[in-house]
Design a protein around this motif. Structure first.
Motif, PDB file in Angstrom:
ATOM      1  N   TYR A 246      22.889 -40.790   4.402  1.00 59.70           N
ATOM      2  CA  TYR A 246      22.018 -41.594   3.555  1.00 59.70           C
ATOM      3  C   TYR A 246      21.413 -42.762   4.316  1.00 59.70           C
ATOM      4  O   TYR A 246      20.283 -43.182   4.036  1.00 59.70           O
ATOM      5  CB  TYR A 246      22.793 -42.109   2.342  1.00 59.70           C
ATOM      6  N   TRP A 247      22.154 -43.313   5.264  1.00 61.78           N
ATOM      7  CA  TRP A 247      21.612 -44.427   6.052  1.00 61.78           C
ATOM      8  C   TRP A 247      20.365 -43.997   6.810  1.00 61.78           C
ATOM      9  O   TRP A 247      19.367 -44.716   6.845  1.00 61.78           O
ATOM     10  CB  TRP A 247      22.669 -44.948   7.036  1.00 61.78           C
ATOM     11  N   VAL A 248      20.433 -42.820   7.395  1.00 58.63           N
ATOM     12  CA  VAL A 248      19.268 -42.318   8.136  1.00 58.63           C
ATOM     13  C   VAL A 248      18.138 -41.982   7.172  1.00 58.63           C
ATOM     14  O   VAL A 248      16.980 -42.362   7.392  1.00 58.63           O
ATOM     15  CB  VAL A 248      19.651 -41.081   8.966  1.00 58.63           C
ATOM     16  N   ASP A 249      18.462 -41.271   6.082  1.00 59.72           N
ATOM     17  CA  ASP A 249      17.436 -40.852   5.124  1.00 59.72           C
ATOM     18  C   ASP A 249      16.697 -42.059   4.534  1.00 59.72           C
ATOM     19  O   ASP A 249      15.465 -42.123   4.551  1.00 59.72           O
ATOM     20  CB  ASP A 249      18.065 -40.022   4.000  1.00 59.72           C
ATOM     21  N   PHE A 250      17.460 -43.012   4.009  1.00 59.97           N
ATOM     22  CA  PHE A 250      16.830 -44.184   3.394  1.00 59.97           C
ATOM     23  C   PHE A 250      16.160 -45.063   4.441  1.00 59.97           C
ATOM     24  O   PHE A 250      15.119 -45.666   4.176  1.00 59.97           O
ATOM     25  CB  PHE A 250      17.857 -44.983   2.596  1.00 59.97           C
ATOM     26  N   GLY A 251      16.752 -45.136   5.628  1.00 62.31           N
ATOM     27  CA  GLY A 251      16.138 -45.940   6.686  1.00 62.31           C
ATOM     28  C   GLY A 251      14.771 -45.406   7.077  1.00 62.31           C
ATOM     29  O   GLY A 251      13.812 -46.173   7.229  1.00 62.31           O
ATOM     30  N   VAL A 252      14.677 -44.078   7.225  1.00 63.16           N
ATOM     31  CA  VAL A 252      13.392 -43.468   7.575  1.00 63.16           C
ATOM     32  C   VAL A 252      12.388 -43.657   6.447  1.00 63.16           C
ATOM     33  O   VAL A 252      11.214 -43.998   6.681  1.00 63.16           O
ATOM     34  CB  VAL A 252      13.568 -41.968   7.892  1.00 63.16           C
ATOM     35  N   LEU A 253      12.811 -43.471   5.204  1.00 61.82           N
ATOM     36  CA  LEU A 253      11.896 -43.577   4.070  1.00 61.82           C
ATOM     37  C   LEU A 253      11.402 -45.015   3.884  1.00 61.82           C
ATOM     38  O   LEU A 253      10.208 -45.240   3.650  1.00 61.82           O
ATOM     39  CB  LEU A 253      12.572 -43.086   2.792  1.00 61.82           C
ATOM     40  N   VAL A 254      12.301 -45.980   3.988  1.00 59.47           N
ATOM     41  CA  VAL A 254      11.889 -47.384   3.852  1.00 59.47           C
ATOM     42  C   VAL A 254      10.971 -47.779   5.002  1.00 59.47           C
ATOM     43  O   VAL A 254       9.923 -48.407   4.801  1.00 59.47           O
ATOM     44  CB  VAL A 254      13.123 -48.309   3.796  1.00 59.47           C
ATOM     45  N   GLY A 255      11.365 -47.410   6.229  1.00 57.43           N
ATOM     46  CA  GLY A 255      10.526 -47.728   7.385  1.00 57.43           C
ATOM     47  C   GLY A 255       9.159 -47.082   7.299  1.00 57.43           C
ATOM     48  O   GLY A 255       8.142 -47.716   7.630  1.00 57.43           O
ATOM     49  N   SER A 256       9.107 -45.829   6.836  1.00 56.92           N
ATOM     50  CA  SER A 256       7.832 -45.131   6.698  1.00 56.92           C
ATOM     51  C   SER A 256       6.955 -45.802   5.648  1.00 56.92           C
ATOM     52  O   SER A 256       5.741 -45.963   5.842  1.00 56.92           O
ATOM     53  CB  SER A 256       8.064 -43.668   6.324  1.00 56.92           C
ATOM     54  N   ALA A 257       7.559 -46.198   4.510  1.00 60.40           N
ATOM     55  CA  ALA A 257       6.788 -46.844   3.449  1.00 60.40           C
ATOM     56  C   ALA A 257       6.214 -48.174   3.916  1.00 60.40           C
ATOM     57  O   ALA A 257       5.038 -48.479   3.667  1.00 60.40           O
ATOM     58  CB  ALA A 257       7.668 -47.041   2.212  1.00 60.40           C
ATOM     59  N   VAL A 258       7.024 -48.965   4.595  1.00 60.08           N
ATOM     60  CA  VAL A 258       6.543 -50.259   5.098  1.00 60.08           C
ATOM     61  C   VAL A 258       5.443 -50.061   6.129  1.00 60.08           C
ATOM     62  O   VAL A 258       4.402 -50.730   6.087  1.00 60.08           O
ATOM     63  CB  VAL A 258       7.715 -51.065   5.703  1.00 60.08           C
ATOM     64  N   ALA A 259       5.659 -49.136   7.065  1.00 54.40           N
ATOM     65  CA  ALA A 259       4.626 -48.860   8.072  1.00 54.40           C
ATOM     66  C   ALA A 259       3.353 -48.346   7.418  1.00 54.40           C
ATOM     67  O   ALA A 259       2.239 -48.699   7.829  1.00 54.40           O
ATOM     68  CB  ALA A 259       5.153 -47.837   9.083  1.00 54.40           C
ATOM     69  N   GLY A 260       3.499 -47.514   6.384  1.00 53.62           N
ATOM     70  CA  GLY A 260       2.328 -46.999   5.684  1.00 53.62           C
ATOM     71  C   GLY A 260       1.536 -48.100   5.009  1.00 53.62           C
ATOM     72  O   GLY A 260       0.300 -48.105   5.046  1.00 53.62           O
ATOM     73  N   ILE A 261       2.231 -49.048   4.374  1.00 51.89           N
ATOM     74  CA  ILE A 261       1.547 -50.163   3.713  1.00 51.89           C
ATOM     75  C   ILE A 261       0.803 -51.011   4.727  1.00 51.89           C
ATOM     76  O   ILE A 261      -0.353 -51.398   4.522  1.00 51.89           O
ATOM     77  CB  ILE A 261       2.561 -51.012   2.920  1.00 51.89           C
ATOM     78  N   VAL A 262       1.442 -51.304   5.845  1.00 54.27           N
ATOM     79  CA  VAL A 262       0.803 -52.119   6.890  1.00 54.27           C
ATOM     80  C   VAL A 262      -0.436 -51.424   7.438  1.00 54.27           C
ATOM     81  O   VAL A 262      -1.496 -52.037   7.604  1.00 54.27           O
ATOM     82  CB  VAL A 262       1.810 -52.418   8.023  1.00 54.27           C
ATOM     83  N   CYS A 263      -0.311 -50.131   7.723  1.00 51.47           N
ATOM     84  CA  CYS A 263      -1.432 -49.378   8.291  1.00 51.47           C
ATOM     85  C   CYS A 263      -2.583 -49.278   7.297  1.00 51.47           C
ATOM     86  O   CYS A 263      -3.747 -49.505   7.649  1.00 51.47           O
ATOM     87  CB  CYS A 263      -0.948 -47.994   8.702  1.00 51.47           C
ATOM     88  N   ALA A 264      -2.270 -48.952   6.037  1.00 51.18           N
ATOM     89  CA  ALA A 264      -3.315 -48.823   5.021  1.00 51.18           C
ATOM     90  C   ALA A 264      -4.010 -50.150   4.776  1.00 51.18           C
ATOM     91  O   ALA A 264      -5.228 -50.211   4.595  1.00 51.18           O
ATOM     92  CB  ALA A 264      -2.716 -48.279   3.733  1.00 51.18           C
ATOM     93  N   ALA A 265      -3.235 -51.247   4.760  1.00 50.58           N
ATOM     94  CA  ALA A 265      -3.825 -52.573   4.541  1.00 50.58           C
ATOM     95  C   ALA A 265      -4.780 -52.934   5.674  1.00 50.58           C
ATOM     96  O   ALA A 265      -5.797 -53.618   5.454  1.00 50.58           O
ATOM     97  CB  ALA A 265      -2.721 -53.613   4.425  1.00 50.58           C
ATOM     98  N   ALA A 266      -4.464 -52.484   6.902  1.00 53.22           N
ATOM     99  CA  ALA A 266      -5.334 -52.784   8.040  1.00 53.22           C
ATOM    100  C   ALA A 266      -6.621 -51.978   8.010  1.00 53.22           C
ATOM    101  O   ALA A 266      -7.657 -52.424   8.521  1.00 53.22           O
ATOM    102  CB  ALA A 266      -4.575 -52.504   9.341  1.00 53.22           C
ATOM    103  N   LEU A 267      -6.582 -50.765   7.408  1.00 52.31           N
ATOM    104  CA  LEU A 267      -7.746 -49.872   7.436  1.00 52.31           C
ATOM    105  C   LEU A 267      -8.595 -49.927   6.177  1.00 52.31           C
ATOM    106  O   LEU A 267      -9.753 -49.498   6.200  1.00 52.31           O
ATOM    107  CB  LEU A 267      -7.275 -48.429   7.654  1.00 52.31           C
ATOM    108  N   ILE A 268      -8.047 -50.451   5.077  1.00 52.79           N
ATOM    109  CA  ILE A 268      -8.739 -50.371   3.807  1.00 52.79           C
ATOM    110  C   ILE A 268     -10.030 -51.182   3.809  1.00 52.79           C
ATOM    111  O   ILE A 268     -10.994 -50.859   3.088  1.00 52.79           O
ATOM    112  CB  ILE A 268      -7.803 -50.837   2.665  1.00 52.79           C
ATOM    113  N   GLY A 269     -10.098 -52.207   4.650  1.00 55.88           N
ATOM    114  CA  GLY A 269     -11.307 -53.029   4.707  1.00 55.88           C
ATOM    115  C   GLY A 269     -12.522 -52.274   5.211  1.00 55.88           C
ATOM    116  O   GLY A 269     -13.668 -52.653   4.912  1.00 55.88           O
ATOM    117  N   ARG A 270     -12.294 -51.189   5.952  1.00 49.43           N
ATOM    118  CA  ARG A 270     -13.427 -50.400   6.463  1.00 49.43           C
ATOM    119  C   ARG A 270     -14.228 -49.767   5.334  1.00 49.43           C
ATOM    120  O   ARG A 270     -15.411 -49.484   5.496  1.00 49.43           O
ATOM    121  CB  ARG A 270     -12.928 -49.312   7.418  1.00 49.43           C
TER     122      ARG A 270
END
Length: 273
Positions: A246-270
């Motif tokens: 579960y540590w790996v599963d939740f760690g990957v999912l949380v990290g992916s969600a945070v990275a996704g938000i950061v990436c989308a926020a950087a690109l949405i202005g285009r």
């Protein structure tokens, strides 16, 4: 979408009095509520979107249960498949979420939102959270159908709460992936094409339908970097009690969600240029 739904005067007046983390949390919640209002006006969407995952369970699941061609470690194949179908239903909802923001750009709504003091991350996180809520609503339908078909799932409230969290995190990542693609593609047709091109590879390059050990070596490598694999593993562990980290599963999912938000926020202005 009407302007009244996007900019409720009382809500924005209240938000202007807040600062720092309270402001960010309030605006994430506001954008999530705005997104969910759309679902309230078209409740049939949940039913129509649930048809495909139900067909996977009823047709694919029962057929391969009789064939017994896929080794699942002593678990009936229908039980093995059910968590994968839950993850698949969330993926299919979230991966085309970017179409909505392109529509908002074309309607002039996105420009109005981007010129407010609202952090772009709050706008993205609100949409990601709304995608998670929609996915959970559909996951409930899939769980009920699976239970009616005899899938032996846990009904422990804490484990079910964990299932809700896993589905929301997975949907958050894939919706942010869609928003990021929208920021690059800029057009609905392009986004539809890219979404269709990556949806099934993401699904088949995961452990949703078969164990990772059955895949060829190169596909196993892809599976290990696919967040959907960790979402399915966590769902199987929570619902069926299969061993997983579960540590790996939740760690990957949380990290992916945070990275996704950061990436989308950087690109949405285009989209507003």
């Amino acid at each position: 979408m009407s302007e009244r739904l996007v900019e409720p005067p009382a809500v924005w007046a209240d938000l202007r009095t807040r600062t720092g983390p309270a402001l960010l949390v309030s605006r994430v919640g506001t954008f999530c509520l705005v997104e969910l209002q759309k679902l309230r006006h078209d409740r049939s969407e949940l039913v129509t979107r649930a048809v495909q995952p139900i067909l996977w369970l009823v047709i694919f699941g029962t057929t391969f249960s009789h064939i017994r061609a896929i080794p699942t470690g002593g678990i009936p194949y229908l039980d093995f498949l059910a968590p994968g179908v839950i993850a698949q239903s969330a993926l299919f909802i979230a991966i085309f979420y970017g179409i909505q923001i392109i529509w908002e750009r074309d309607a002039g709504v996105l420009t109005k939102l981007l010129v407010t003091p609202t952090p772009r991350a709050a706008l993205v996180a609100g949409k990601a959270f709304a995608a998670g809520v929609r996915s959970v609503a559909q996951a409930v339908i899939v769980v009920v159908v699976a239970a009616l078909m005899g899938v032996a799932m846990t009904w422990n409230p804490l484990r079910l709460l964990g299932v809700v969290l896993v589905v929301m995190l997975g949907a958050a990542f894939f919706s942010c992936l869609s928003l990021s693609i929208a920021g690059l593609a800029l057009k609905r047709d392009r986004l539809m094409g890219i979404g269709q091109a990556i949806t099934m590879p993401l699904f088949f390059a995961s452990n949703a339908l078969y164990p990772v050990e059955m895949m060829p070596g190169w596909l196993q490598v892809v599976s290990h970097v696919n967040p959907l694999t960790y979402e399915v593993s966590a769902l199987r562990g929570l619902l069926l009690g299969t061993p997983t980290s579960y540590w790996v599963d939740f760690g990957v999912l949380v990290g992916s969600a945070v990275a996704g938000i950061v990436c989308a926020a950087a690109l949405i202005g285009r989209l507003a240029r």
